[in-house]
Structure formats: structure tokens, C-alpha cells
Design an enzyme around this catalytic site. Structure first.
Site, PDB file in Angstrom:
ATOM      1  N   LYS A  12      18.256 -81.225  60.191  1.00 50.37           N
ATOM      2  CA  LYS A  12      17.981 -82.497  59.509  1.00 50.37           C
ATOM      3  C   LYS A  12      16.494 -82.813  59.608  1.00 50.37           C
ATOM      4  O   LYS A  12      15.775 -82.339  60.491  1.00 50.37           O
ATOM      5  CB  LYS A  12      18.802 -83.643  60.108  1.00 50.37           C
ATOM      6  CG  LYS A  12      18.622 -83.863  61.618  1.00 50.37           C
ATOM      7  CD  LYS A  12      17.440 -84.719  62.011  1.00 50.37           C
ATOM      8  CE  LYS A  12      17.399 -84.985  63.517  1.00 50.37           C
ATOM      9  NZ  LYS A  12      16.136 -85.616  63.965  1.00 50.37           N
ATOM     10  N   PRO A  94      14.546 -73.999  65.338  1.00 54.08           N
ATOM     11  CA  PRO A  94      13.803 -74.046  66.604  1.00 54.08           C
ATOM     12  C   PRO A  94      14.249 -75.212  67.483  1.00 54.08           C
ATOM     13  O   PRO A  94      14.656 -76.272  66.992  1.00 54.08           O
ATOM     14  CB  PRO A  94      12.344 -74.227  66.160  1.00 54.08           C
ATOM     15  CG  PRO A  94      12.307 -73.825  64.728  1.00 54.08           C
ATOM     16  CD  PRO A  94      13.660 -74.145  64.171  1.00 54.08           C
ATOM     17  N   ALA A  95      14.165 -75.001  68.795  1.00 53.62           N
ATOM     18  CA  ALA A  95      14.469 -76.062  69.762  1.00 53.62           C
ATOM     19  C   ALA A  95      13.246 -76.946  69.970  1.00 53.62           C
ATOM     20  O   ALA A  95      12.130 -76.588  69.609  1.00 53.62           O
ATOM     21  CB  ALA A  95      14.901 -75.441  71.085  1.00 53.62           C
ATOM     22  N   SER A 103      22.441 -80.557  68.188  1.00 50.45           N
ATOM     23  CA  SER A 103      23.445 -81.544  67.781  1.00 50.45           C
ATOM     24  C   SER A 103      24.275 -81.037  66.608  1.00 50.45           C
ATOM     25  O   SER A 103      25.493 -81.248  66.542  1.00 50.45           O
ATOM     26  CB  SER A 103      22.756 -82.862  67.404  1.00 50.45           C
ATOM     27  OG  SER A 103      22.100 -83.425  68.516  1.00 50.45           O
ATOM     28  N   ASP A 136      22.677 -87.816  68.034  1.00 47.95           N
ATOM     29  CA  ASP A 136      22.581 -87.248  66.691  1.00 47.95           C
ATOM     30  C   ASP A 136      23.855 -86.543  66.237  1.00 47.95           C
ATOM     31  O   ASP A 136      24.013 -86.258  65.049  1.00 47.95           O
ATOM     32  CB  ASP A 136      21.420 -86.249  66.617  1.00 47.95           C
ATOM     33  CG  ASP A 136      20.060 -86.915  66.681  1.00 47.95           C
ATOM     34  OD1 ASP A 136      20.004 -88.162  66.608  1.00 47.95           O
ATOM     35  OD2 ASP A 136      19.052 -86.192  66.812  1.00 47.95           O
TER      36      ASP A 136
END
Length: 283
Positions: A12, A94-95, A103, A136
Site C-alpha cells: 500500500k 521491502p521491510a 501486514s 494496518d
């Protein structure tokens, strides 16, 4: 059905993010539009009859905060389901980016296991479980881009005249990441933005508002400023998504994005009209 493969979990973008206050318990009150994009993790699920939940991509001990495993176990606990599952996750999002990858993985896990385990829970029932997993996660169950308020628990799908027009975006994740807790605990964070309205947002869509977390994030992570400046050098107006460190800009003209630093993730994404698993649950 004993398995589900290639289950998508989309990222998102926060088109804006305003902090409008803080509750007595310390949780911040937010307003934002969460927009689904076609940058996806991919998950695989195989039913196990012994009730165990395992991850094939983690060979060491499972971290206590692994959202995918937590989601599966929370669904087991809420329903008393005796079945287990073996899960694989192909990570592409990516983190520490503000893109919601973890989420979204958790939400897709709830949707997939609701189907695999034949639980027949409604969207609202899954939403109640999602609230226990993270702010989220409920959004990714709603089925479309949405106006989000409160602590992430008030979600209204953007439909009809408020639906987002199709658009393409350059999404840039610098090498450095950010811990969300560092931003929300920072004394310089703006916490008193005026409340916005959906009609106000709909008048401008992709140019609306700002991200109140961005000034603090830029102070903590100079690469965010570098990424925004790089987008601006391309004639694109960048802003941060979520708590960063990823930034994005709507692409309104032909642009060459191939000269970014090698350590950055740069991807051209399109927004999604609906979540790819939107019809996997009723209600």
C-alpha cells in the site's frame, strides 16, 4: 482443498497521513488514504493435519513477532480449528519501508486459511482477529483502497465518486530503513493536524495533504531526503509513505528511472481497483 499456491499480498501507499491527536493510552489518532498497488509478496499454504504452523523460509527459530505465523495461530485460537499449515513466503516488498508488506502478508494469510480450513468467517469476523495483529492488517481485509481513521480501526472503502482514478507511481525504497516506534515517540512529531474530509481529499486526490511523519523521518534518515530530491530531479513530486523509508511520486510524464543508486529498490507500480483476494470472503 489441501493447498493454495501463489497467493498475492499487495503493498500500500499512504497518499497522505495526518496525525490528529493522541489517546490517553498513548496511541496516535491518524487520518490517511491507503491505496493498494501491484507490488506483491507471494504466499503458499499447505494444510497439515497435526495442528502445527510452520514456515519453510525460516530455518531458525520463528521470531516472536512473525506476523504470518501469528495470523495463522490467531485464526486457530479464535475458531478452535484443529488443522495446521505449512507456509512459504516469497518476499518482494521491502521491510521497514512504510509499504505494509508484513501486514498484507498477515491479511492474506487470514483470507487463505479461512478458505483452506473451510471456516466460512465473514469479513467482519476476520477484521476482529486482524485488529489483534497490528494497526494496518484490517485495511488489507477491506478489499479496496480506503479512507482510514482512528488507530487504523475505522475503515471506509473509497467507492463511487471517491474512487481513485488509475495512475502509475514511482516507488523508491532507500537502503536504510526506519523503526516506526522511533518516529511516533519523537518529541518533534506534529500531533495536532486538523481533521480532513473525504470530499476535500476527492477534490485533489494525489496532491492532497502531507505526511506528518515525514519531517521526523527525514531528520532520522537522510536517505529519505536524497530519494525525494532524486525524484524531483526527474520532475516528480515525491513524498513518504507510512513511516518510511520508502517514498513515491505519481508519474505524469515519460521518465527514466534507471540511474538510481544501486542499493535502492525502484519500482514503477500501478494502483489496484480492488484487492486481488477481495472475493475470497463475504460481508
Amino acid at each position: 482443498m489441501q493447498a493454495l499456491y501463489d497467493v498475492p499480498a499487495p503493498a500500500k501507499l499512504n497518499l497522505f497521513l495526518h496525525v490528529t491527536g493522541r489517546r490517553p493510552d498513548g496511541y496516535h489518532l491518524l487520518q490517511s488514504v491507503f491505496m493498494l498497488i501491484d507490488w506483491c509478496d507471494v504466499l503458499h499454504f499447505e494444510v497439515r493435519g497435526n495442528g502445527t504452523v510452520t514456515r519453510e523460509d525460516l530455518t531458525s527459530a520463528l521470531p516472536a513477532d512473525d506476523l504470518v505465523v501469528r495470523a495463522a495461530r490467531a485464526l486457530q485460537k479464535a475458531t478452535g480449528c484443529p488443522q495446521g499449515v505449512h507456509i512459504g513466503v516469497s518476499k518482494h516488498i521491502p521491510a521497514q519501508a512504510g509499504l505494509g508488506g508484513g501486514s498484507s502478508d498477515a491479511a492474506s494469510t487470514l483470507l487463505a486459511l479461512n478458505r483452506l480450513w473451510k471456516l466460512k468467517l465473514s469479513r467482519q469476523q476476520l477484521h476482529s482477529i486482524a485488529l489483534t495483529l497490528g494497526a494496518d492488517v484490517p485495511f488489507f481485509l477491506c478489499g479496496a483502497s480506503a479512507w482510514v481513521e482512528g488507530i487504523g480501526d475505522i475503515i471506509r472503502r473509497l467507492e463511487l465518486e471517491h474512487q481513485l482514478p488509475p495512475a502509475a507511481f514511482a516507488v523508491v525504497k532507500p537502503e536504510a530503513g526506519l523503526d516506526t516506534r522511533m518516529i511516533f515517540s519523537h518529541p518533534s512529531l506534529k500531533r495536532d493536524s486538523s481533521c480532513a474530509t473525504i470530499s476535500g481529499f476527492a477534490a485533489t486526490h494525489y496532491q492532497f495533504g502531507s505526511n506528518d511523519l515525514q519531517p521526523v523521518a527525514q531528520a532520522l534518515c537522510p536517505e529519505i531526503t536524497q530519494a525525494i530530491n532524486w525524484l524531483e530531479s526527474k520532475g516528480l513530486q515525491g513524498r513518504m509513505t507510512g513511516s518510511g523509508s520508502a517514498v513515491f511520486a505519481q508519474i505524469t510524464h515519460a521518465v527514466d528511472l534507471h540511474d538510481a543508486p544501486a542499493a535502492w529498490h525502484v519500482k514503477v507500480c500501478e494502483n489496484l481497483k480492488s484487492h486481488p483476494l477481495a472475493d475470497w470472503v463475504f460481508g
